[in-house]
Design an enzyme around this catalytic site. Sequence first.
Site, PDB file in Angstrom:
ATOM      1  N   GLY A  70      23.547  -0.221  34.087  1.00 27.96           N
ATOM      2  CA  GLY A  70      24.851  -0.662  33.617  1.00 27.96           C
ATOM      3  C   GLY A  70      24.776  -1.253  32.216  1.00 27.96           C
ATOM      4  O   GLY A  70      23.691  -1.521  31.688  1.00 27.96           O
ATOM      5  N   GLY A 116      21.146   0.661  37.906  1.00 23.41           N
ATOM      6  CA  GLY A 116      22.347   1.330  38.360  1.00 23.41           C
ATOM      7  C   GLY A 116      22.248   2.838  38.287  1.00 23.41           C
ATOM      8  O   GLY A 116      22.925   3.551  39.029  1.00 23.41           O
ATOM      9  N   GLU A 139      15.382  -5.321  37.781  1.00 22.40           N
ATOM     10  CA  GLU A 139      16.273  -6.488  37.682  1.00 22.40           C
ATOM     11  C   GLU A 139      15.536  -7.813  37.609  1.00 22.40           C
ATOM     12  O   GLU A 139      16.087  -8.809  37.127  1.00 22.40           O
ATOM     13  CB  GLU A 139      17.252  -6.482  38.857  1.00 22.40           C
ATOM     14  CG  GLU A 139      18.329  -5.412  38.784  1.00 22.40           C
ATOM     15  CD  GLU A 139      17.840  -4.026  39.179  1.00 22.40           C
ATOM     16  OE1 GLU A 139      18.581  -3.058  38.981  1.00 22.40           O
ATOM     17  OE2 GLU A 139      16.700  -3.910  39.680  1.00 22.40           O
ATOM     18  N   ASP A 147      20.119  -4.310  42.905  1.00 29.95           N
ATOM     19  CA  ASP A 147      21.448  -4.041  43.449  1.00 29.95           C
ATOM     20  C   ASP A 147      21.756  -2.546  43.389  1.00 29.95           C
ATOM     21  O   ASP A 147      20.853  -1.732  43.481  1.00 29.95           O
ATOM     22  CB  ASP A 147      22.496  -4.858  42.687  1.00 29.95           C
ATOM     23  CG  ASP A 147      22.681  -4.393  41.245  1.00 29.95           C
ATOM     24  OD1 ASP A 147      21.686  -3.964  40.620  1.00 29.95           O
ATOM     25  OD2 ASP A 147      23.820  -4.436  40.744  1.00 29.95           O
TER      26      ASP A 147
END
Length: 353
Positions: A70, A116, A139, A147
């Site tokens: 992202g 992502g 992350e 996530d």
Amino acid sequence: MTDLILSEQLPTDDGRSIGIITLNNPKALNAQSLDMVKAMMRIFTDWRDDGTVVAIVLRGAGERALCAGGDIKTLSQATGPSDVQEFFEHEYGLMQMLYEYPKPILAWGHGVVMGGGLGLLSACSHKAVTSETMMAMPEVSIGLFPDAGGSWFLNRMMGKIGLFLGLTGARFSGVDALYLGLADAYVAPDSYDDVIKALTSANWQGDHHGLLNQILAKFHQMPNHDSQILKDFHDINALMNAGSLADVDRALRDYQGNSEFIKSAIENYIKGSDTTKALTWHIYHEVKPCSIAEMFDMERKVAVNCVMRGDFKEGVRALLIDKDKNPQWRYTLADMPVGYIDEFLGLCRGFVN
């Protein structure tokens, strides 16, 4: 302004069409912004209801990446929880749509597929990787957590490999992805045009998912080298089974083995956010979502709290804004308050629930 999402429908020989969606942000390794996510949702919605579209291909522009994740730099500069929540609701909404999509979707996982981007690929029904594929859930380096569906697919890997990848942010290859169940086919990096030709010349009658399986099988190649993760499987499992998170932390720091892959992963782990490590550990062992929808609802709560109250903004500052690569994380595992990780799940006043 250049469109950051491109779409086209290629006619098939039998009068149908193959939808092609291209993430068109190559300078940023096709990292996706909120506008890109919204555009993809509109296209996938339209094609879901279009009876002429029999299959969809998701790819990245250029030769370097499907998607690096992202737009975390913009996300880190959000001033209020509503903006952050909007981003994650749409990003995870898109991925939930892909998990539940009735038509086959082929993710062309060439180049960088991280965060992502790996979430996007994992949500697609069919996944192709190449010798140039490089994957990670990185992350821990930015104070988020694994996530974008990581809470689902990492927990379903063999042994405790998923826990290791989540804790360390280790980079792994297309060969690794094949054996970890993150890919269906290992194909030549230059075979994209041939695959598209096969898709458009196929007879799209009957089981469309099965037909795409058959087409990919024709292009699948046996890798010419072994999976590094499989080579190190027993050492990785031993490290992850050392005991509590504190025990695993000591085992990683005390590692005396010969694997350069594990050593590199540990170097990354040591530099990472301890809040992320604790969240990763907690979600892996104690949070058991029963459905994709329930999983993404949990991830949304955790992600918003990471951005607004956790280490995320400091991690992005150090990596992408000031670029000093010296993040000042809020807590260590040793001084983290009791109950702090529960707060990220929205269980305490003042946190998103």
